[in-house]
Structure formats: C-alpha cells, structure tokens
Design an enzyme around this catalytic site. Structure first.
Site, PDB file in Angstrom:
ATOM      1  N   ASN A 192       0.826  -1.210   0.000  1.00  0.00           N
ATOM      2  CA  ASN A 192       0.000   0.000   0.000  1.00  0.00           C
ATOM      3  C   ASN A 192       0.859   1.258   0.000  1.00  0.00           C
ATOM      4  O   ASN A 192       0.574   2.219  -0.727  1.00  0.00           O
ATOM      5  CB  ASN A 192      -0.929   0.001   1.222  1.00  0.00           C
ATOM      6  CG  ASN A 192      -2.179  -0.844   1.003  1.00  0.00           C
ATOM      7  OD1 ASN A 192      -2.605  -1.047  -0.126  1.00  0.00           O
ATOM      8  ND2 ASN A 192      -2.762  -1.332   2.080  1.00  0.00           N
ATOM      9  N   GLU A 240      -6.149  -7.654   5.043  1.00  0.00           N
ATOM     10  CA  GLU A 240      -5.405  -8.583   4.183  1.00  0.00           C
ATOM     11  C   GLU A 240      -5.424 -10.000   4.718  1.00  0.00           C
ATOM     12  O   GLU A 240      -4.624 -10.838   4.305  1.00  0.00           O
ATOM     13  CB  GLU A 240      -3.956  -8.099   4.022  1.00  0.00           C
ATOM     14  CG  GLU A 240      -3.088  -8.202   5.260  1.00  0.00           C
ATOM     15  CD  GLU A 240      -3.159  -6.984   6.165  1.00  0.00           C
ATOM     16  OE1 GLU A 240      -2.200  -6.756   6.915  1.00  0.00           O
ATOM     17  OE2 GLU A 240      -4.175  -6.253   6.126  1.00  0.00           O
TER      18      GLU A 240
END
Length: 352
Positions: free
Chosen positions: A225, A260
């Site tokens: 990210n 995640e």
C-alpha cells in the site's frame, strides 16, 4: 464468535430492548442512528458473544465512542443487516399485504351482499304470484351475477399484479441476503457469513481431524500500500481471492476475514490434506508475476503466510480459529512465505 440462531423478537421484547438500549447509548454519548442502534441493540440482546465481549471491554476501559469507532463496530458486527434496506423492504411488504387484504375485504363485502341478494331472490320466488314477478327477479339476479363476476375478475387481475410485486420483492431480498454475506471487494464470503458457517459445522460434531481451517495473511501488505497505493493493494487482495477460489471446491468455504487476512474452511479434510491445499495456495501466490496495470511495472514478489489447524472433539469454534491464528503467527515469526501447522500432531515441511 458467530451469532447463533435466535427466535423472533416479539413486540413486547422489542419494546423492552428499546427501553434498555436508548439510555445506554445516551450514557456513552453514542448518537442514535440506525447503524449505531443496530450495534447496541445486539449488545443489549446478548446473542452475539463476540460483540458483547468487545463492547463491554471498550466500556470498561472508558473508551470514547467516536464516529470512526462506531462505524468500525457496525462494519464488523452489524453490516450483515443493512438497516435502511431492511426497513425499505419491510415497508414495501407491509403496504403490499395491506393492499391485498383491502381487496379481499372488498370482495368479501361483495360476496356477502351477493349472498344476501340470493337469499332475497329465493324468498321472493316463493312469494311470487306471476311470471312477470319471476322475470323481474331473474333480471336482478343476472345483474348481480354480472356485477359479482366483474368484482372477482378485478380481484384476479389485482392479485396477479401483486403476485408479480411479491416476486420482485423476493428477488430484492435474495440480492440483499447475498450482499449481506459477501465481501464487496472480493465477492468472497465475509467475516459474519464465515463465522456462522463455522459454527454450524462445529454444532454438527465433526469427527476429529475432519474439519480444517487455513488462516492466510499477505506478507508485508502495508509495504504494498505504501509503495503502490491502496488501489494496487485492493488488486492484490482480489488476486488472492481468485487464487483461493481456484483451490477450493464443493463444501469448502473461502472468506475475507478482514483487511489482508483470509480464512478457508475445509470440511471433511484432515491435517495432511489441509496442508496440501495450503501449500498450493502459498506456491500460487509466490509464483505469480503481478504487474501494475498503468505502467506494467512489476509489483515484486507477493507472498502469503498460512496457519493450519484441525478441529478437536467438542471444541468451540473460537478455539479452533484461535489455534489457526496462532499457527499463522508462527509462520510469520519463522520468516513468512510458508505454512505452519498447529499442535505438532504431524510434521509438515515448510517451503520458502
């Protein structure tokens, strides 16, 4: 962990829960919105042990219930119930039922009136003294019969239209049911759907080593990210979901557990078989060559760590999930991009 099935709340119980919930929300300065009320209603009702434990912990710690925290609690525990959509469908169904009931009442009135007219005709026929009188009675009977036929025809058409509306409502409810049990980003089952399915399997009393869990986490996902942005991060999450679909079948269930982290339930699967599935998933991710769609630059190696655990006799679903999570932690601590098996019941080679 999961919310058990409960009986329908009666109006009296609902009123009592409302009486208890609103002052509690006011005490902790929680705005009374539909989403917040859904969370605190469930807390007061007490049917969701996981929600009750977390909320009680926050209360005991004197935590301030900010808008962000309230939203997180809703998404975690109550997002399966879209309050606005539920109220919309419920109101539509109520209006439809009242409409049909009104039509039936109208026809019922017409039927009673027609029956009364028939009784009158019978009485007058017995008292009639001429053919002209009987002809007049027959004429009025024909008119009433035609009127009754028109009334029943209108009812038939009305009910046919309402039947189509009911079908549309059923389709809308089915879409809402699927939405409530699905993760919007990946299309996999969401956390609530998974925990409920796990609880059902646990209640069936599976034999030892015949229900396996895989707890899966993307390694160094924060770096993905930070380096490539959240849109690319979402793409990586969707890719892992695709891999899970390719390596599950039948009654297997893959779900996005949060962020995640993913979980796979493998019914009728022992430790050895679960480890084989886990290794295939690990290898598929490690071997993938993901690139950015905008500049075709490679994302680098994206790997996962996996914890594996199988059920034990009479085990609570939360404990099974916790053991899979501990095995995942072990895989992370051992270097990532590998699987770890819980309980040391069987030696399974880790592959880096």
């Amino acid at each position: 962990m999961s919310r058990p099935e409960t009986s329908e709340v009666t109006p009296e119980q609902s009123a009592e829960l409302l009486r208890l919930t609103l002052p509690l929300m006011s005490k902790h300065n929680v705005p009374v919105t539909p989403r917040n009320y859904a969370v605190w209603f469930e807390y007061v009702r007490g049917d969701n042990p996981e929600l009750k434990a977390e909320l009680q912990s926050l209360i005991d710690a004197g935590t301030r219930f900010t808008a962000q925290l309230n939203e997180q609690l809703f998404e975690k525990y109550a997002s399966g119930c879209n309050v606005d959509q539920f109220l919309k469908i419920r109101n539509e169904m109520t209006d439809l039922i009242e409409d049909v009931a009104g039509s039936l009442r109208d026809v019922d009135d017409d039927t009673r009136r027609f029956g009364g007219h028939l009784d009158t005709v019978v009485e007058n026929v017995q008292r009639s003294s001429s053919l002209e009188d009987i002809r007049e009675l027959l004429r009025s009977l024909v008119e009433e019969t035609r009127s009754m036929r028109r009334s029943t025809q209108l009812l038939h058409e009305h009910l046919e239209a309402k039947s189509q509306e009911i079908t549309l409502l059923q389709e809308e409810l089915e879409l809402e049911r699927k939405r409530a049990s699905s993760d919007p980003l990946t299309g996999l089952a969401n956390r609530r759907a998974f925990t409920e399915a796990l609880a059902r399997h646990a209640e069936s009393g599976p034999a030892p080593d015949t229900l396996a869990l895989l707890m899966i986490n993307i390694d160094h996902f924060k770096n993905v990210n930070d380096t490539h942005g959240h849109l690319i991060g979402d793409r990586v999450i969707r890719f892992l979901a695709q891999v899970l679909r390719q390596h599950t079948k039948g009654s297997d269930m893959a779900a996005r557990y949060g962020g995640e982290e993913f979980v796979v339930m493998l019914p009728d699967t022992g430790l050895k078989g679960a480890a084989v599935v886990a290794e295939k998933i690990r290898a598929a991710m490690a071997d993938a060559k993901l690139v950015r769609s905008d500049n075709k630059q490679p994302l680098g190696r994206i790997t996962v760590s996996i914890g594996v655990a199988t059920c034990q006799p009479g085990e609570d679903p939360m404990e099974l999930l916790n053991r899979a999570d501990q095995a995942l932690y072990k895989a992370k601590q051992s270097g990532r991009n590998q699987l770890a098996v819980d309980m040391n019941t069987q030696s399974v080679p880790n592959t880096a």
